[in-house]
Design a protein around this motif. Structure first.
Motif, PDB file in Angstrom:
ATOM      1  N   ALA A 198      44.966  37.248  43.271  1.00  0.00           N
ATOM      2  CA  ALA A 198      44.070  38.278  43.631  1.00  0.00           C
ATOM      3  C   ALA A 198      43.043  38.026  43.163  1.00  0.00           C
ATOM      4  CB  ALA A 198      45.859  39.207  43.231  1.00  0.00           C
ATOM      5  N   VAL A 199      41.925  38.770  43.728  1.00  0.00           N
ATOM      6  CA  VAL A 199      40.669  39.177  43.935  1.00  0.00           C
ATOM      7  C   VAL A 199      40.759  39.979  44.036  1.00  0.00           C
ATOM      8  CG1 VAL A 199      38.323  38.291  44.754  1.00  0.00           C
ATOM      9  CG2 VAL A 199      40.542  37.095  45.367  1.00  0.00           C
ATOM     10  N   THR A 200      40.216  40.786  42.645  1.00  0.00           N
ATOM     11  CA  THR A 200      40.243  42.178  42.080  1.00  0.00           C
ATOM     12  C   THR A 200      39.231  42.151  40.868  1.00  0.00           C
ATOM     13  OG1 THR A 200      41.306  41.872  39.833  1.00  0.00           O
ATOM     14  CG2 THR A 200      43.029  42.027  42.038  1.00  0.00           C
ATOM     15  N   TYR A 201      39.455  44.123  40.611  1.00  0.00           N
ATOM     16  CA  TYR A 201      38.062  43.994  39.619  1.00  0.00           C
ATOM     17  C   TYR A 201      38.897  44.242  38.436  1.00  0.00           C
ATOM     18  CZ  TYR A 201      35.460  45.755  42.936  1.00  0.00           C
ATOM     19  OH  TYR A 201      33.722  46.696  44.335  1.00  0.00           O
ATOM     20  N   SER A 202      38.237  43.697  37.434  1.00  0.00           N
ATOM     21  CA  SER A 202      38.922  43.562  35.949  1.00  0.00           C
ATOM     22  C   SER A 202      39.591  44.973  35.693  1.00  0.00           C
ATOM     23  CB  SER A 202      37.939  43.381  34.929  1.00  0.00           C
ATOM     24  OG  SER A 202      36.685  44.633  34.629  1.00  0.00           O
ATOM     25  N   THR A 203      39.251  45.988  36.550  1.00  0.00           N
ATOM     26  CA  THR A 203      39.790  47.865  35.473  1.00  0.00           C
ATOM     27  C   THR A 203      41.439  47.051  36.197  1.00  0.00           C
ATOM     28  OG1 THR A 203      39.578  48.454  38.048  1.00  0.00           O
ATOM     29  CG2 THR A 203      38.281  49.154  35.316  1.00  0.00           C
ATOM     30  N   THR A 204      42.035  45.985  37.342  1.00  0.00           N
ATOM     31  CA  THR A 204      43.324  46.599  37.712  1.00  0.00           C
ATOM     32  C   THR A 204      44.110  44.984  36.575  1.00  0.00           C
ATOM     33  OG1 THR A 204      42.434  46.178  39.633  1.00  0.00           O
ATOM     34  CG2 THR A 204      44.904  46.036  39.567  1.00  0.00           C
ATOM     35  N   SER A 205      44.476  45.289  36.164  1.00  0.00           N
ATOM     36  CA  SER A 205      45.853  44.449  35.263  1.00  0.00           C
ATOM     37  C   SER A 205      47.028  44.351  35.195  1.00  0.00           C
ATOM     38  CB  SER A 205      44.570  44.969  34.240  1.00  0.00           C
ATOM     39  OG  SER A 205      45.178  46.684  33.465  1.00  0.00           O
ATOM     40  N   SER A 243      34.231  43.574  35.933  1.00  0.00           N
ATOM     41  CA  SER A 243      33.726  42.238  36.723  1.00  0.00           C
ATOM     42  C   SER A 243      34.739  42.331  37.549  1.00  0.00           C
ATOM     43  CB  SER A 243      34.549  41.011  35.069  1.00  0.00           C
ATOM     44  OG  SER A 243      33.503  40.738  34.523  1.00  0.00           O
ATOM     45  N   ILE A 244      34.319  40.682  39.078  1.00  0.00           N
ATOM     46  CA  ILE A 244      34.490  41.049  40.069  1.00  0.00           C
ATOM     47  C   ILE A 244      35.364  39.233  39.570  1.00  0.00           C
ATOM     48  CG2 ILE A 244      35.123  39.453  41.555  1.00  0.00           C
ATOM     49  CD1 ILE A 244      32.086  42.183  42.481  1.00  0.00           C
ATOM     50  N   GLY A 245      37.137  38.920  39.114  1.00  0.00           N
ATOM     51  CA  GLY A 245      37.497  37.795  39.493  1.00  0.00           C
ATOM     52  C   GLY A 245      38.631  37.454  40.336  1.00  0.00           C
ATOM     53  N   VAL A 246      39.820  36.685  39.255  1.00  0.00           N
ATOM     54  CA  VAL A 246      41.057  36.678  40.181  1.00  0.00           C
ATOM     55  C   VAL A 246      42.149  36.520  39.438  1.00  0.00           C
ATOM     56  CG1 VAL A 246      42.303  34.190  40.188  1.00  0.00           C
ATOM     57  CG2 VAL A 246      39.683  34.668  41.577  1.00  0.00           C
ATOM     58  N   ALA A 297      44.463  26.335  45.417  1.00  0.00           N
ATOM     59  CA  ALA A 297      44.733  27.894  44.309  1.00  0.00           C
ATOM     60  C   ALA A 297      42.752  27.610  43.250  1.00  0.00           C
ATOM     61  CB  ALA A 297      45.097  28.290  43.620  1.00  0.00           C
ATOM     62  N   ARG A 298      42.818  25.839  42.747  1.00  0.00           N
ATOM     63  CA  ARG A 298      41.656  26.099  41.979  1.00  0.00           C
ATOM     64  C   ARG A 298      40.571  25.815  42.449  1.00  0.00           C
ATOM     65  NH1 ARG A 298      45.476  23.497  39.428  1.00  0.00           N
ATOM     66  NH2 ARG A 298      44.527  21.319  39.739  1.00  0.00           N
ATOM     67  N   ASP A 299      40.697  25.298  43.882  1.00  0.00           N
ATOM     68  CA  ASP A 299      39.528  24.766  44.663  1.00  0.00           C
ATOM     69  C   ASP A 299      39.159  26.059  44.933  1.00  0.00           C
ATOM     70  OD1 ASP A 299      39.236  21.935  43.992  1.00  0.00           O
ATOM     71  OD2 ASP A 299      41.184  21.405  45.815  1.00  0.00           O
ATOM     72  N   PHE A 300      39.887  26.914  45.749  1.00  0.00           N
ATOM     73  CA  PHE A 300      39.628  28.032  46.083  1.00  0.00           C
ATOM     74  C   PHE A 300      38.812  29.251  45.174  1.00  0.00           C
ATOM     75  CE2 PHE A 300      40.244  32.822  47.052  1.00  0.00           C
ATOM     76  CZ  PHE A 300      39.463  32.392  48.568  1.00  0.00           C
ATOM     77  N   VAL A 301      39.394  28.912  43.786  1.00  0.00           N
ATOM     78  CA  VAL A 301      38.757  30.061  43.222  1.00  0.00           C
ATOM     79  C   VAL A 301      37.919  29.073  42.844  1.00  0.00           C
ATOM     80  CG1 VAL A 301      38.466  30.664  40.430  1.00  0.00           C
ATOM     81  CG2 VAL A 301      40.951  30.819  41.871  1.00  0.00           C
ATOM     82  N   ALA A 302      37.271  27.926  43.015  1.00  0.00           N
ATOM     83  CA  ALA A 302      35.603  27.389  42.694  1.00  0.00           C
ATOM     84  C   ALA A 302      35.193  27.685  43.671  1.00  0.00           C
ATOM     85  CB  ALA A 302      35.882  25.554  42.300  1.00  0.00           C
ATOM     86  N   ALA A 303      35.319  27.388  44.876  1.00  0.00           N
ATOM     87  CA  ALA A 303      34.341  27.890  45.713  1.00  0.00           C
ATOM     88  C   ALA A 303      34.081  29.576  45.895  1.00  0.00           C
ATOM     89  CB  ALA A 303      35.436  27.947  47.681  1.00  0.00           C
ATOM     90  N   LEU A 304      35.335  30.408  45.834  1.00  0.00           N
ATOM     91  CA  LEU A 304      35.001  32.076  45.235  1.00  0.00           C
ATOM     92  C   LEU A 304      33.809  31.912  44.658  1.00  0.00           C
ATOM     93  CD1 LEU A 304      36.194  34.282  46.209  1.00  0.00           C
ATOM     94  CD2 LEU A 304      37.892  34.604  44.134  1.00  0.00           C
ATOM     95  N   ARG A 305      33.725  31.488  43.283  1.00  0.00           N
ATOM     96  CA  ARG A 305      32.746  31.569  42.066  1.00  0.00           C
ATOM     97  C   ARG A 305      32.018  31.416  42.646  1.00  0.00           C
ATOM     98  NH1 ARG A 305      33.413  31.742  36.581  1.00  0.00           N
ATOM     99  NH2 ARG A 305      35.638  30.435  36.740  1.00  0.00           N
ATOM    100  N   THR A 306      31.144  29.745  43.367  1.00  0.00           N
ATOM    101  CA  THR A 306      29.857  29.624  43.833  1.00  0.00           C
ATOM    102  C   THR A 306      29.590  30.942  45.040  1.00  0.00           C
ATOM    103  OG1 THR A 306      30.285  27.749  43.528  1.00  0.00           O
ATOM    104  CG2 THR A 306      28.754  27.814  45.296  1.00  0.00           C
ATOM    105  N   THR A 307      30.278  31.422  45.358  1.00  0.00           N
ATOM    106  CA  THR A 307      30.267  32.532  46.585  1.00  0.00           C
ATOM    107  C   THR A 307      29.458  33.823  45.941  1.00  0.00           C
ATOM    108  OG1 THR A 307      31.728  31.741  48.152  1.00  0.00           O
ATOM    109  CG2 THR A 307      31.031  33.320  48.684  1.00  0.00           C
ATOM    110  N   ALA A 308      30.551  34.179  45.334  1.00  0.00           N
ATOM    111  CA  ALA A 308      30.392  35.306  44.191  1.00  0.00           C
ATOM    112  C   ALA A 308      28.343  35.426  43.743  1.00  0.00           C
ATOM    113  CB  ALA A 308      31.219  35.586  43.293  1.00  0.00           C
TER     114      ALA A 308
END
Length: 310
Positions: free
Chosen positions: A149-156, A274-277, A289-300
């Motif tokens: 899930a791509v969320t803000y850090s306040t979601t936990s 923060s914005i994260g996963v 999932a790891r490859d998607f997160v890597a692409a997501l990080r680059t975009t962010a």
């Protein structure tokens, strides 16, 4: 669905290996197990199946009973299927292929996902990503619908782990005609007399964050004007109805009705956001999932301007 089998794949492996060798001690050597462990496992298997599978010949090894002969091929087939499943799982872990379901917080999706999905399509053409654009992405993670899930850090949640992608700056989106539109930086106090435009989801994590920001700045929460989505809020900001607090830098400051907005950085010492996963704490992310997160990080890192310290 029938009741769960009481026997294990290990017991079936022991049974097949004994049948192939005709000798328990030789089977134990091949299996790198003790003879007593192999014998005990087969005895449990016979009890669980309520049938004798082997005839023990003193000093001459073992042979299959009629029931054992009936079951041996089925046992081999089950082991082949288990091996195939394990191989398939390992292959999915080792390459970015198949389908990946992700949940994305509604106010993040339109900014992060288009470029990320395009990047994934170019670098991993065999990977299909399904994006669930929702208000509560962590729910889809916890119920098994999505792998991350791509969320803000306040979601936990106690059951999840948050991996930060970026901690972006906060901006106020205001009308181009606003007296502060030409300022490079302003504080929340400068906007205290203006209404704030918020998405009509009062229980959202972002609503909670905005409340905490004003509380930390020791400023009363402004009058809230609710809107149904970001485009509506941008249009209202452009018309001078109120301001929007956002971490996103829109590519265009034009609004749907033709008015213009300005983006001004907020300088207050704000609560951490923060914005994260989010992923399940007890699970190991797949290769896809790891490859998607890597692409997501680059975009962010391309889209958001990070807060710098020092």
């Amino acid at each position: 669905m029938g009741r769960r089998p009481e026997f294990s794949l290990t017991q079936l492996l022991y049974f097949v290996t004994i049948a192939e060798t005709g000798n328990i001690s030789e089977a134990a050597e091949r299996l790198h197990a003790s003879q007593s462990a192999v014998s005990a496992a087969i005895q449990r298997l016979e009890r669980q199946l309520a049938n004798q599978l082997l005839v023990r010949h003193h000093a001459k090894g073992v042979s299959l009973t009629p029931v054992g002969k009936l079951l041996i091929n089925d046992a081999r087939a089950i082991l082949r299927q288990a091996h195939a499943l394990n191989h398939y799982s390992s292959r999915l872990q080792g390459e970015s292929a198949g389908c990946l379901d992700i949940a994305s917080y509604y106010s993040i999706t339109s900014f992060l996902m288009p470029r990320t999905l395009s990047r994934v399509a170019d670098s991993h053409p065999r990977l299909t990503v399904n994006v669930h654009d929702v208000h509560s992405p962590i729910d889809l993670l916890l119920n098994g619908t999505c792998e991350l899930a791509v969320t803000y850090s306040t979601t936990s949640s106690e059951k999840t782990r948050f991996t930060e992608l970026i901690r972006p700056k906060l901006y106020a989106l205001i009308a181009e005609s606003h007296p502060l539109a030409d300022a490079k930086m302003i504080s929340l106090a400068d906007l205290a007399s203006d209404p704030i435009l918020m998405a009509d989801i009062p229980s959202s994590c972002y609503y909670t964050y905005v409340e905490s920001a004003f509380r930390k700045a020791e400023i009363p929460m402004p009058q809230i004007i609710s809107a149904t989505g970001m485009e509506t809020m941008r249009a209202l900001a452009g018309a001078g109805v109120g301001f929007v607090l956002t971490h996103h830098r829109p590519q265009s400051l034009d609004t749907p009705d033709g008015s213009r907005t300005a983006l001004v950085e907020i300088t207050d010492d704000l609560p951490h956001l923060s914005i994260g996963v989010q992923t399940l704490r007890d699970s190991k992310p797949t290769r896809r999932a790891r490859d998607f997160v890597a692409a997501l990080r680059t975009t962010a890192q391309q889209i958001y301007v990070p807060i710098t310290t020092g």
